[in-house]
Scaffold this motif. Structure first.
Motif, mmCIF file in Angstrom:
data_model
loop_
_atom_site.group_PDB
_atom_site.id
_atom_site.type_symbol
_atom_site.label_atom_id
_atom_site.label_comp_id
_atom_site.label_asym_id
_atom_site.label_seq_id
_atom_site.Cartn_x
_atom_site.Cartn_y
_atom_site.Cartn_z
ATOM 1 N N PHE A 229 0.950 -1.618 0.148
ATOM 2 C CA PHE A 229 -0.144 0.317 -0.073
ATOM 3 C C PHE A 229 0.834 0.710 0.164
ATOM 4 O O PHE A 229 1.889 1.271 0.276
ATOM 5 C CB PHE A 229 -0.863 -0.127 1.719
ATOM 6 C CG PHE A 229 -0.179 -0.134 2.522
ATOM 7 C CD1 PHE A 229 0.299 -1.700 2.592
ATOM 8 C CD2 PHE A 229 0.193 0.722 2.868
ATOM 9 C CE1 PHE A 229 0.923 -1.573 4.420
ATOM 10 C CE2 PHE A 229 0.729 0.943 4.669
ATOM 11 C CZ PHE A 229 0.590 -0.364 4.867
ATOM 12 N N GLU A 230 0.196 2.594 -0.228
ATOM 13 C CA GLU A 230 0.970 3.232 -0.410
ATOM 14 C C GLU A 230 0.760 4.378 0.668
ATOM 15 O O GLU A 230 0.529 4.337 1.854
ATOM 16 C CB GLU A 230 0.210 4.960 -1.094
ATOM 17 C CG GLU A 230 1.071 4.710 -2.324
ATOM 18 C CD GLU A 230 0.217 5.792 -3.703
ATOM 19 O OE1 GLU A 230 -0.932 6.451 -3.427
ATOM 20 O OE2 GLU A 230 0.405 5.121 -4.996
ATOM 21 N N PRO A 231 2.058 4.705 1.649
ATOM 22 C CA PRO A 231 2.454 5.372 2.809
ATOM 23 C C PRO A 231 1.512 6.561 2.760
ATOM 24 O O PRO A 231 0.987 7.617 2.003
ATOM 25 C CB PRO A 231 3.662 5.980 3.004
ATOM 26 C CG PRO A 231 4.419 6.057 1.793
ATOM 27 C CD PRO A 231 3.435 5.067 0.899
ATOM 28 N N PRO A 232 0.918 6.984 3.840
ATOM 29 C CA PRO A 232 -0.082 7.624 4.339
ATOM 30 C C PRO A 232 0.756 9.251 4.275
ATOM 31 O O PRO A 232 1.609 9.347 4.299
ATOM 32 C CB PRO A 232 -0.267 7.551 5.604
ATOM 33 C CG PRO A 232 0.631 6.660 6.867
ATOM 34 C CD PRO A 232 1.738 6.000 5.619
ATOM 35 N N ALA A 233 -0.131 10.098 3.089
ATOM 36 C CA ALA A 233 0.232 11.502 2.831
ATOM 37 C C ALA A 233 0.359 12.168 4.025
ATOM 38 O O ALA A 233 -0.354 12.219 4.597
ATOM 39 C CB ALA A 233 -0.493 12.172 2.017
ATOM 40 N N VAL B 179 5.548 -4.409 8.309
ATOM 41 C CA VAL B 179 5.631 -3.699 7.853
ATOM 42 C C VAL B 179 7.059 -3.110 7.304
ATOM 43 O O VAL B 179 7.987 -2.277 8.150
ATOM 44 C CB VAL B 179 5.304 -2.349 7.700
ATOM 45 C CG1 VAL B 179 4.330 -1.139 6.416
ATOM 46 C CG2 VAL B 179 3.330 -2.945 8.114
ATOM 47 N N ARG B 180 6.935 -2.897 6.070
ATOM 48 C CA ARG B 180 8.739 -2.501 5.456
ATOM 49 C C ARG B 180 8.703 -1.609 4.248
ATOM 50 O O ARG B 180 7.902 -1.470 3.330
ATOM 51 C CB ARG B 180 9.832 -3.406 5.992
ATOM 52 C CG ARG B 180 9.374 -4.549 4.399
ATOM 53 C CD ARG B 180 10.834 -5.563 4.488
ATOM 54 N NE ARG B 180 11.654 -5.455 3.971
ATOM 55 C CZ ARG B 180 12.039 -4.416 2.772
ATOM 56 N NH1 ARG B 180 11.737 -4.717 1.698
ATOM 57 N NH2 ARG B 180 13.550 -4.021 2.216
ATOM 58 N N PRO B 181 9.460 -0.550 4.241
ATOM 59 C CA PRO B 181 9.458 0.328 2.910
ATOM 60 C C PRO B 181 10.033 -0.450 1.365
ATOM 61 O O PRO B 181 11.169 -1.747 1.913
ATOM 62 C CB PRO B 181 10.239 1.551 3.445
ATOM 63 C CG PRO B 181 10.495 0.942 4.863
ATOM 64 C CD PRO B 181 10.391 -0.450 5.145
ATOM 65 N N ASN B 186 7.974 4.589 -1.460
ATOM 66 C CA ASN B 186 6.983 5.226 -1.629
ATOM 67 C C ASN B 186 5.940 3.848 -2.261
ATOM 68 O O ASN B 186 4.599 3.756 -2.495
ATOM 69 C CB ASN B 186 7.614 5.481 -3.353
ATOM 70 C CG ASN B 186 8.313 6.900 -3.448
ATOM 71 O OD1 ASN B 186 7.747 8.114 -2.881
ATOM 72 N ND2 ASN B 186 8.827 6.390 -3.926
ATOM 73 N N ALA B 187 6.118 3.051 -1.300
ATOM 74 C CA ALA B 187 5.505 1.636 -1.241
ATOM 75 C C ALA B 187 5.648 0.887 -0.423
ATOM 76 O O ALA B 187 6.783 1.855 0.245
ATOM 77 C CB ALA B 187 5.214 0.772 -2.409
ATOM 78 N N LEU B 188 4.854 0.822 0.918
ATOM 79 C CA LEU B 188 4.795 0.043 1.824
ATOM 80 C C LEU B 188 3.946 -1.330 1.837
ATOM 81 O O LEU B 188 3.796 -2.195 0.759
ATOM 82 C CB LEU B 188 4.417 0.540 3.211
ATOM 83 C CG LEU B 188 4.208 1.767 3.417
ATOM 84 C CD1 LEU B 188 3.347 2.297 4.518
ATOM 85 C CD2 LEU B 188 5.951 1.863 3.856
ATOM 86 N N ALA B 189 5.564 -2.434 2.440
ATOM 87 C CA ALA B 189 4.726 -3.952 2.217
ATOM 88 C C ALA B 189 4.415 -4.367 3.655
ATOM 89 O O ALA B 189 5.243 -4.473 4.541
ATOM 90 C CB ALA B 189 5.760 -4.705 1.813
ATOM 91 N N LYS B 190 3.261 -5.295 3.837
ATOM 92 C CA LYS B 190 2.731 -5.852 5.190
ATOM 93 C C LYS B 190 3.425 -7.057 4.756
ATOM 94 O O LYS B 190 2.783 -8.424 3.618
ATOM 95 C CB LYS B 190 1.778 -6.233 5.225
ATOM 96 C CG LYS B 190 1.456 -6.697 6.369
ATOM 97 C CD LYS B 190 0.213 -6.060 6.475
ATOM 98 C CE LYS B 190 -1.087 -7.263 7.329
ATOM 99 N NZ LYS B 190 -2.976 -6.239 7.406
#
Lengths: 258, 369
Positions: A229-233, B179-181, B186-190
C-alpha cells in the motif's frame, strides 16, 4: 581472477511508482539496470583494466524474465565478457522471488557453472526491494569473506584491501585470500556510459540461459507479502512569507523551537 | 519475573556458568530459555569509537534502545542483548533479562586494543557468535537495528541459520507480521514471516528508545566461556577505521537537522548551516548533490543511500527534493524548506515553505533565533 557480477533489472530510479492491486504497477514502466549493480559492473571492468589485478574474465549474471537479456547486454557493453541469464517470471521486487532464493541461485551458478569464480561483486541493494541481502547471504552460504558497502577496492597480494562505509565514517578491512563477496556502494566509482562500438561488440558476446526451476531450490517466498500500500500522505503544508512568520509558526504552531 | 523461575537450589545453580552472581535473584539462563517459548536476541549496535574502547563496561547505543523497544512489541518473552562488551545492568532497560558478550574477559580487564574491537565486530565473527547463541538458547526472534552494522551482519547470520531475513521494518503488527518500505519508501509492504526463527532488523527512527531504567537482576554472560565457542575466523582482518568526530549531535539521532543541497554552492557556504545548527543544537546534513559536488563529506548524506533521519525539525536549504532524498527524511515531524524555486518538489513534503534566497534567509533565521 574470475569475477562474477550480479546485474538486476529494476524499475528505473526516476520513475514515480504507483501501487496497484497486486503490488507496484510494472506494466509499461521504464526498467533499467539497478544503479548499484552498474557500479559493481564498472568496478569489475576497472579491475580488469588494471593489469596488475590479473582479471581473466568477467561474467555477468541476471535473474528474471526474458528482458534480462537487455540488462546483460548493457553489462556486456560496459566490458563484461559473457553473460548468464537465469530465467524466471517470478517478480523480483520483494513480491515473489526473495533474497534467500536469489543468493541460493548465485551459489548454484558458482558451484555448478563457474567453479573458479574468485570474486562476486553485487550492488549493495536493489532500488525496488531495498533489501541489500544477496551479498552477505551469499557470503554466508558459501562461508566466504564479505565486505559490504565497499567505497574502495584495492588488490593486495592474493587478496583485497577494502574500504567500506560504516555508520561513523569508513573502515578498512583486509581479505587475505580470495574467493570473496563484495557489495558495492555509491562512492566506489562513477560508471561509464557504454560507447556505440562497445554496444555493437556486446551483441556478439555469449549469453547462456538456464531456468531457475532447474536448480532444485525452493523459490517460494518464505516471507509472504500480504499487502502493498502507499504510505500515508503528509498533511499539506503552507508557504510562509518571511523568516519572522516562519519562526512564529515553528515556535507557536509546531512547537519545535523554544 | 514470576517466582516459578527462582531456583535457590545450589546444585542447579552450579550447572550454570554466570558472569556475575552477586545477586541471589539472578536467573539461571537455562531456565529462561525453554524451547518453543518466545524469546528475543537483540544485537547491540557497537559503541562509536569516540567512546573509549578501554571501558570494561559500556552502555547501550540509542540504536540498540530502539531495537529493544521494537523487541517488546514482538511478544512478552525474555529479551537478551548480544554485545561486544559487557554491559552494566544499571545501563539496561528493565525489559532486558540477560546480556551475552563476546569481548571483555570475565575478569573485567579493560580492552584497550581498538583493533581487537574492530576484529570482533566483523560480520564473520558476529554472525558466528549469533549462531553460537542460537544453538545455546533457541531464540524465536533475532533482531538488529537497521544500521550499516546491522545490515552487514544480520543477513549473513540469517543465511547461516537457514532463514530468510526481514529488514528495515518500520512497524511491528505481531510476532510474525511486519511492515517495511520498498521502492525508496514510495510503497509499503505488509509481510508475514513463515519460518520458525525470525531474523529481523528495524529502522531506528520508527521505534522510540526504550527507557534505561536498570535491570539489576539481569544475567551477564561471557560467550567466550560458554559451549560452542566458534573458532577464530581468518576470512577478514580489521585494519583501521576512519571516523569523523564532531561536537555536534549525531545526525542519525539529532532532534534538529539543518540540511544543505546543491543550492549551497560551496563547501565554505556550509558554515551558514553550521551556525544555524549550533543555534538550535542540531546536526548538519546534506543531499547527495551537495556531497557529490564536494560541499559536504559523505557521512552527512541523507537519503536512500545515506542516513535515514526523522528529527523533530528538518530544515532543507537549497535542496530540490529528489525522490531519493525524500525517502531519507520524510518521516521528520516538522519539515521546513527554504528554496528560491517555488516549484521545487521539496515544497510538496514541507510543512512550512519559504520561497527565498537561502543566503538571505538562513543568516536572518540564525540572527532572529
Amino acid at each position: 581472477m574470475k569475477i562474477l557480477v550480479g546485474v538486476k533489472r529494476v524499475v528505473d530510479y526516476a520513475v514515480k511508482v504507483r501501487v496497484g492491486s497486486h503490488g507496484v504497477e510494472l506494466k509499461n514502466v521504464k526498467m533499467s539496470l539497478n544503479p548499484f549493480c552498474e557500479i559493481a559492473v564498472e568496478e569489475a571492468v576497472r579491475l580488469k583494466e588494471n593489469k596488475g589485478a590479473g582479471v581473466s574474465e568477467i561474467v555477468a549474471l541476471s535473474i528474471g524474465p526474458k528482458q534480462c537479456q537487455e540488462t546483460l547486454r548493457t553489462a556486456l557493453a560496459m566490458g563484461c565478457d559473457r553473460g548468464i541469464h537465469v530465467q524466471t517470471d517470478l517478480r523480483g521486487d520483494y513480491m515473489e522471488l526473495q533474497s534467500d532464493a536469489v543468493a541460493k541461485l548465485f551459489q548454484k551458478i558458482i558451484e555448478e557453472k563457474e567453479k573458479d569464480a574468485d570474486l562476486v561483486l553485487v550492488g549493495k541493494q536493489s532500488i525496488d526491494s531495498d533489501c541489500g541481502h544477496v551479498g552477505p547471504m551469499l557470503a554466508g552460504y558459501m562461508s566466504w569473506p564479505q565486505a559490504t558497502f565497499a567505497a574502495k577496492i584495492d588488490v593486495e597480494g592474493n587478496g583485497l584491501l577494502v574500504e567500506r562505509e560504516t555508520d561513523q565514517g569508513t573502515e578498512t578491512i583486509r581479505i587475505p585470500k580470495l574467493p570473496a563477496v563484495i557489495s558495492c556502494d555509491l562512492r566506489l566509482n562513477e560508471p561509464r556510459y557504454a560507447t556505440l562500438p562497445n554496444i555493437m561488440k556486446a551483441k556478439k558476446k555469449k549469453i547462456d540461459t538456464f531456468q531457475a526451476e532447474d536448480f532444485g531450490i525452493d523459490l517460494e517466498p518464505k516471507n509472504k507479502v500480504l499487502e502493498v500500500f502507499e504510505p500515508p500522505a503528509r498533511k499539506e503544508g503552507i508557504f510562509v512569507d518571511d523568516v519572522n512568520q516562519l519562526i512564529d509558526k515553528l515556535r507557536n504552531e509546531a512547537g519545535v523551537i523554544p | 519475573m514470576s517466582s516459578s523461575f527462582l531456583y535457590k537450589s545450589k546444585s542447579l545453580l552450579s550447572h550454570c556458568k554466570l558472569g556475575r552472581m552477586h545477586d541471589k535473584r539472578t536467573i539461571p539462563m537455562r531456565f529462561i530459555f525453554q524451547k518453543n517459548h518466545a524469546s528475543t536476541l537483540v544485537i547491540a549496535e557497537p559503541s562509536s569509537s569516540s567512546s573509549s574502547s578501554s571501558e570494561a563496561m559500556s552502555s547501550l547505543m540509542p540504536a540498540t534502545l530502539s531495537a529493544i523497544s521494537a523487541a517488546q512489541k514482538l511478544h512478552s518473552g525474555p529479551i537478551t542483548i548480544l554485545s561486544d562488551k559487557a554491559i552494566d545492568t544499571s545501563s539496561l532497560p528493565s525489559a532486558v533479562t540477560s546480556v551475552l558478550h563476546i569481548g571483555a574477559s570475565s575478569s573485567g580487564t579493560p580492552d584497550k586494543d581498538k583493533s581487537l574491537c574492530g576484529s570482533l565486530l566483523v560480520a564473520e565473527n558476529v554472525s558466528a557468535h549469533i549462531q553460537q547463541a542460537q544453538t545455546l538458547y533457541s531464540f524465536s526472534h533475532i533482531i538488529a537495528p537497521a544500521t550499516k552494522f546491522g545490515s552487514n551482519i544480520l543477513p549473513r547470520a540469517a543465511a547461516i541459520l537457514g532463514m530468510s531475513p526481514i529488514t528495515d521494518i518500520i512497524e511491528i503488527l505481531s510476532n510474525d507480521t511486519f511492515v517495511r518500505p520498498i521502492y525508496a519508501g514510495n510503497a509499503l509492504a505488509k509481510v508475514q514471516a513463515t519460518q520458525n526463527v525470525k531474523l529481523l532488523s528495524v529502522r531506528t527512527t520508527a521505534f522510540e528508545k526504550a527507557a534505561v531504567d536498570g535491570s539489576p537482576a539481569a544475567t551477564v554472560i561471557n560467550l567466550m566461556e560458554e559451549k560452542q565457542v566458534p573458532p577464530p575466523q581468518t576470512l577478514t582482518e580489521f585494519v583501521k577505521e576512519n571516523v569523523s568526530s564532531s561536537d555536534r549531535p549525531d545526525l542519525a539521532t539529532a532532534n534538529v537537522v539543518i540540511s544543505g543541497g546543491r543550492g549551497i554552492k560551496s563547501a565554505e557556504n556550509f558554515a551558514l548551516l553550521e551556525s544555524l545548527a549550533d543555534k538550535l543544537g542540531g546536526a548538519v546534513g546534506a543531499s547527495r548533490a551537495a556531497v557529490d559536488a564536494g560541499y559536504a563529506p559523505n557521512d552527512l548524506q541523507v537519503g536512500q543511500t545515506g542516513k535515514c533521519v526523522a528529527p523533530e525539525l528538518y530544515i532543507a536549504c537549497g535542496i530540490s527534493g529528489a525522490i531519493q532524498h525524500l525517502s531519507g527524511m520524510k518521516d521528520s515531524k516538522t519539515i521546513v524548506a527554504i528554496n528560491s524555486d517555488r516549484d521545487a518538489p521539496i515544497f510538496q513534503v514541507a510543512d512550512y515553505g519559504l520561497v527565498d534566497d537561502l543566503f538571505k534567509a538562513v543568516p536572518e533565521l540564525t540572527r532572529q533565533l
